[in-house]
Design a protein around this motif. Sequence first.
Motif, PDB file in Angstrom:
ATOM      1  N   UNK A 116     -11.347  -6.119  -8.458  1.00 32.16           N
ATOM      2  CA  UNK A 116     -11.642  -7.390  -9.124  1.00 32.16           C
ATOM      3  C   UNK A 116     -10.442  -8.319  -9.093  1.00 32.16           C
ATOM      4  N   UNK A 117      -9.257  -7.768  -9.326  1.00 24.82           N
ATOM      5  CA  UNK A 117      -8.041  -8.585  -9.310  1.00 24.82           C
ATOM      6  C   UNK A 117      -7.787  -9.155  -7.920  1.00 24.82           C
ATOM      7  N   UNK A 118      -7.988  -8.360  -6.878  1.00 30.70           N
ATOM      8  CA  UNK A 118      -7.763  -8.836  -5.516  1.00 30.70           C
ATOM      9  C   UNK A 118      -8.800  -9.879  -5.113  1.00 30.70           C
ATOM     10  N   UNK A 119     -10.060  -9.666  -5.496  1.00 32.06           N
ATOM     11  CA  UNK A 119     -11.089 -10.661  -5.202  1.00 32.06           C
ATOM     12  C   UNK A 119     -10.748 -12.004  -5.839  1.00 32.06           C
ATOM     13  N   UNK A 120     -10.288 -11.953  -7.092  1.00 32.93           N
ATOM     14  CA  UNK A 120      -9.946 -13.187  -7.800  1.00 32.93           C
ATOM     15  C   UNK A 120      -8.720 -13.843  -7.188  1.00 32.93           C
ATOM     16  N   UNK A 121      -7.716 -13.034  -6.867  1.00 28.40           N
ATOM     17  CA  UNK A 121      -6.464 -13.584  -6.337  1.00 28.40           C
ATOM     18  C   UNK A 121      -6.664 -14.259  -4.992  1.00 28.40           C
ATOM     19  N   UNK A 176     -11.858 -13.749   6.519  1.00 33.24           N
ATOM     20  CA  UNK A 176     -12.052 -12.396   6.023  1.00 33.24           C
ATOM     21  C   UNK A 176     -10.842 -11.899   5.236  1.00 33.24           C
ATOM     22  N   UNK A 177     -11.138 -11.208   4.128  1.00 35.43           N
ATOM     23  CA  UNK A 177     -10.089 -10.609   3.295  1.00 35.43           C
ATOM     24  C   UNK A 177     -10.428  -9.131   3.110  1.00 35.43           C
ATOM     25  N   UNK A 178      -9.969  -8.257   4.018  1.00 33.39           N
ATOM     26  CA  UNK A 178     -10.265  -6.830   3.890  1.00 33.39           C
ATOM     27  C   UNK A 178      -9.594  -6.238   2.650  1.00 33.39           C
ATOM     28  N   UNK A 179     -10.360  -5.457   1.893  1.00 27.21           N
ATOM     29  CA  UNK A 179      -9.852  -4.803   0.695  1.00 27.21           C
ATOM     30  C   UNK A 179      -9.741  -3.302   0.939  1.00 27.21           C
ATOM     31  N   UNK A 180      -8.782  -2.626   0.304  1.00 27.64           N
ATOM     32  CA  UNK A 180      -8.637  -1.170   0.494  1.00 27.64           C
ATOM     33  C   UNK A 180      -9.917  -0.440   0.084  1.00 27.64           C
ATOM     34  N   UNK A 181     -10.404   0.427   0.952  1.00 31.73           N
ATOM     35  CA  UNK A 181     -11.668   1.113   0.672  1.00 31.73           C
ATOM     36  C   UNK A 181     -11.568   2.032  -0.534  1.00 31.73           C
ATOM     37  N   UNK A 182     -10.362   2.512  -0.854  1.00 31.30           N
ATOM     38  CA  UNK A 182     -10.197   3.472  -1.948  1.00 31.30           C
ATOM     39  C   UNK A 182      -9.807   2.824  -3.270  1.00 31.30           C
ATOM     40  N   UNK A 205      -0.252  -9.548  -0.991  1.00 34.64           N
ATOM     41  CA  UNK A 205      -0.869 -10.819  -0.588  1.00 34.64           C
ATOM     42  C   UNK A 205      -0.138 -11.454   0.589  1.00 34.64           C
ATOM     43  N   UNK A 206      -0.910 -11.883   1.565  1.00 36.86           N
ATOM     44  CA  UNK A 206      -0.328 -12.532   2.755  1.00 36.86           C
ATOM     45  C   UNK A 206      -1.442 -13.192   3.544  1.00 36.86           C
TER      46      UNK A 206
END
Length: 316
Positions: A108-113, A95-101, A190-191
Motif C-alpha cells: 500500500x505504501x509503495x502504491x501510494x508513493x 509500469x511500476x513493478x512491486x516485489x512479489x513477496x 524509489x527511482x
Amino acid sequence: MFDGHFGHAAVSETTVTQAVLAAAREHAERGSGRPALVDPHRELDYGRFAASVPAAATGLRRLGVRTGDVAAIHVTGVCDHALAVHAVAAAGAVPAPLPATAEVPELAAMMTECGARFLLTGAATAAEALAATERSYVRQVFAFGNVPGATPFARLVEAGAPPVAPDPGPGPIAPADPLRDLALRLCDPPEGITHAERLADLYRLGGTAGLGVDDVLACHPGDCSTPAWTGLVDLCLLHGATLVAVPEPGLPELLAAIGRHRATTAVVTPAKLRALAFGHAEIPVGDVRLLVTGRPDPDVLAACRARRGWIVVSIG
C-alpha cells in the motif's frame, strides 16, 4: 540501474517496448517454435507475445488508462510480468513493478508513493494486492486469471483485438523525445528509469551476457534486482533467447531447471556461486555460462576457473 555504468543506447529514437515488440515479431516470423518465456506451468511464444501486448494496450486505453498514468504490477510469473510491463508501456503509461513477496502495508505504501492509478496482478498475488489498493489511489484492477472484482487480462486482449473492437480513439500522444520518458518507476528503493537509461543498460547487458537465438537462460527472479530481472527478460525477447523462470530460490531448483530445459546460461548469486565452486553439486549440462549478481570473492572465481573451468561473468 545494474551497476551505475551505462553503455550507448541499443536503439535510438524509440522506446524499449517498441524495440522489444519489433524484435518479437521478427522472431515469430522465423517460425522457430521455441518459447520466449517459460514458467513452471505455462509458456509464452514470440507470436502470442507480439500480438497480445498491443491488443491489451488498446484495451487499457479504452478502459480509461491515459498517457503518464502509473500502473502497479504485482505478479509472480515471468509471462505475466512481461505482458504487464509492455502492455502498460504500449498504452503510454508507466509500469511500476512491486516485489512479489511484499506484505500488504508495504504494498500500500509503495502504491501510494509511486502514484499508481491502476493495478495488474495475478491469482497468486491478488489477495495481498487487492487489500493494499484499499489504502492507495488505485481505482482499476486487471488480473491474469480469474480474480473477483478484477477485469481479466484476457478480456483486455479481446477488447483491443482489431477484428472485434471499435475504433478506440486517439492513442497515446507521442512525446517529442521518447527516450526521456519514464520506462520504469521503481519502488524499492524509489527511482525513475528512462527509456534511454534502459536501452543503454540493455546494450551493456547484452554485451556481457552474450545471448542469442539458440540460448536458454535459467533464473530465479529473486536472485537479481527488479531492473536487472526486467532487463534480462527484455534481453531474451530482443535476441530470440528463451528465459526459464525458476520458481524457488534454492540451488537444487536452479540446477533442476538447467537440466530440464538444457539451459546454456544461468543467473546465480555470489552465495550460489560459492556453493557450486566448493560444494558437491554438479551442473547437469556442460558449457553453461554463469551470470553472477553482485561481486563474488576472488577465491570463488579462482576455483571456478581452476577447478571447474566455468565461464563466470558479473552482471553487477
